[in-house]
Write an enzyme that holds these catalytic residues in place. Structure first.
Site, PDB file in Angstrom:
ATOM      1  N   GLY C 109       0.814  -1.210   0.000  1.00 31.60           N
ATOM      2  CA  GLY C 109       0.000   0.000   0.000  1.00 31.60           C
ATOM      3  C   GLY C 109       0.839   1.247   0.000  1.00 31.60           C
ATOM      4  O   GLY C 109       0.337   2.356   0.095  1.00 31.60           O
ATOM      5  N   CYS C 110       2.128   1.089  -0.136  1.00 30.69           N
ATOM      6  CA  CYS C 110       3.041   2.225  -0.159  1.00 30.69           C
ATOM      7  C   CYS C 110       3.230   2.626  -1.610  1.00 30.69           C
ATOM      8  O   CYS C 110       3.806   1.864  -2.385  1.00 30.69           O
ATOM      9  CB  CYS C 110       4.369   1.796   0.449  1.00 30.69           C
TER      10      CYS C 110
END
Lengths: 131, 99, 111
Positions: C109-110
């Site tokens: 999710g980065c």
């Protein structure tokens, strides 16, 4: 990821998302991909349910050891979901039965639902995403 | 809810799972290889006919034609074209594609 | 993928400099990554780095920063489980920088 935590502020719309997992782990990439999508979705503060039916229940087996096939053991990651505030995990009773499994065989606490309860849960979602 | 199934019922369990979980009055659209389930004499015919009592069953015409199945569609199954496919998606507030 | 020489050992990193093989990690690699990130490692930094390694061993993922903050708070107390403290230690993002130093992949999710 730090940026994503701030991105969702202000939108305020909360929808019901169901992530439906119907595949066994490792044979295809669906299970792992589905889990990653759920972890990303957690940053957006939506109403997330994760459902395991059919062969999807195999994803949650206790005692998985993937060393011999040299792939990542993501079954441990299901235990991290609570820390991501994803606490609605549902499993289909008939799918467990058909595989000789019970709730005690699973690595995380889940809510086991009968088929009509699962059907209603699915029908009330805004979005269903299948893996 | 609109349920969409695209895999053959004699190869995979997705149609069976779909029929198990579709609530009364839902729509089920068969596309691609799944259309074979909506034809006379196939192994899933009885299930489709039983389900048609509580569900609206559709099959995509171009996919039936592409499999030589146009003349073999079960009674109670509605054949739609691509425009009808779009209408079904638009008419329903949510949709589930069974992989 | 690029190879770098760290304390006499050839180590593979990805295009953003993250360690490819987690099992190769050692303190020399952590120190090398810290220099790359312009972070001077103190006891407080090591506390977070070690926490991340334990988290990864338990869950097989690098946590999102929100999850890391909460989990650190639970384990090390509220004076450490907050963004201000963690960003002071790792100014370019605790998850991004601390994960790199800990030898973990970039958090899911980065972007």
């Amino acid at each position: 990821m730090s940026d994503m935590d701030e991105m969702d502020e202000g939108s305020g719309i909360v929808k019901k998302f169901m992530f439906l997992n119907r595949k066994a782990p490792h044979g295809t990439v669906y299970a792992l991909e589905g889990l990653e999508v759920v972890l990303i979705t957690a940053a957006f503060d939506q109403d997330v349910s994760m459902v395991f039916t059919d062969d999807g229940v195999y994803q949650l087996m206790k005692g998985i050891d993937t060393k011999g096939i040299e792939v990542k053991d993501f079954s441990k990651t299901y235990r991290a979901l609570e820390g991501y505030d994803i606490e609605k995990l549902y499993v289909d009773q008939a799918s467990l039965d058909a595989r000789g499994l019970t709730e005690d065989d699973l690595i995380v606490d889940v809510t086991v639902l009968a088929v009509d309860e699962m059907a209603n849960l699915m029908a009330e979602q805004d979005v269903v995403i299948s893996f | 809810m609109l349920h969409i199934v695209n895999k053959s019922a004699t190869e995979r369990s997705s149609l069976e799972s779909c029929l198990r979980m579709a609530t009364q009055g839902s729509a089920v659209l068969l596309i691609e290889d799944a259309v074979c389930a909506a034809t006379n004499g196939n192994a899933a015919a009885a299930k489709i006919q039983a389900a048609a009592a509580g569900l609206k069953i559709y099959a995509l015409g171009p996919d039936l034609a592409a499999r030589g199945m146009t003349g073999r569609v079960l009674d109670g199954v509605n054949v739609v074209d691509y425009g009808g496919f779009v209408d079904l998606v638009a008419e329903h507030s949510n949709c589930q594609s069974w992989l | 993928m690029p190879m770098v020489n760290i304390a006499g050992k050839e180590v593979e990193v990805d295009e953003e400099g993250y360690l490819v093989d987690l099992s190769q990690w050692n303190e020399d690699i952590a120190k090398y990554m810290a220099v790359e990130e312009k972070v001077e490692l103190t006891e407080s930094h090591w506390e977070v780095v070690n926490f991340l390694r334990e988290y990864y061993a338990e869950y097989q993922i690098a946590p999102a920063v929100r999850v890391l903050t909460k989990a650190i708070g639970k384990k090390l107390g509220p004076d450490k489980g907050n963004n201000k403290y963690l960003y002071e230690l790792f100014p370019y993002g605790p998850a991004k920088q601390a994960c790199k130093i800990a030898g973990l992949p970039k958090p899911t999710g980065c972007i």
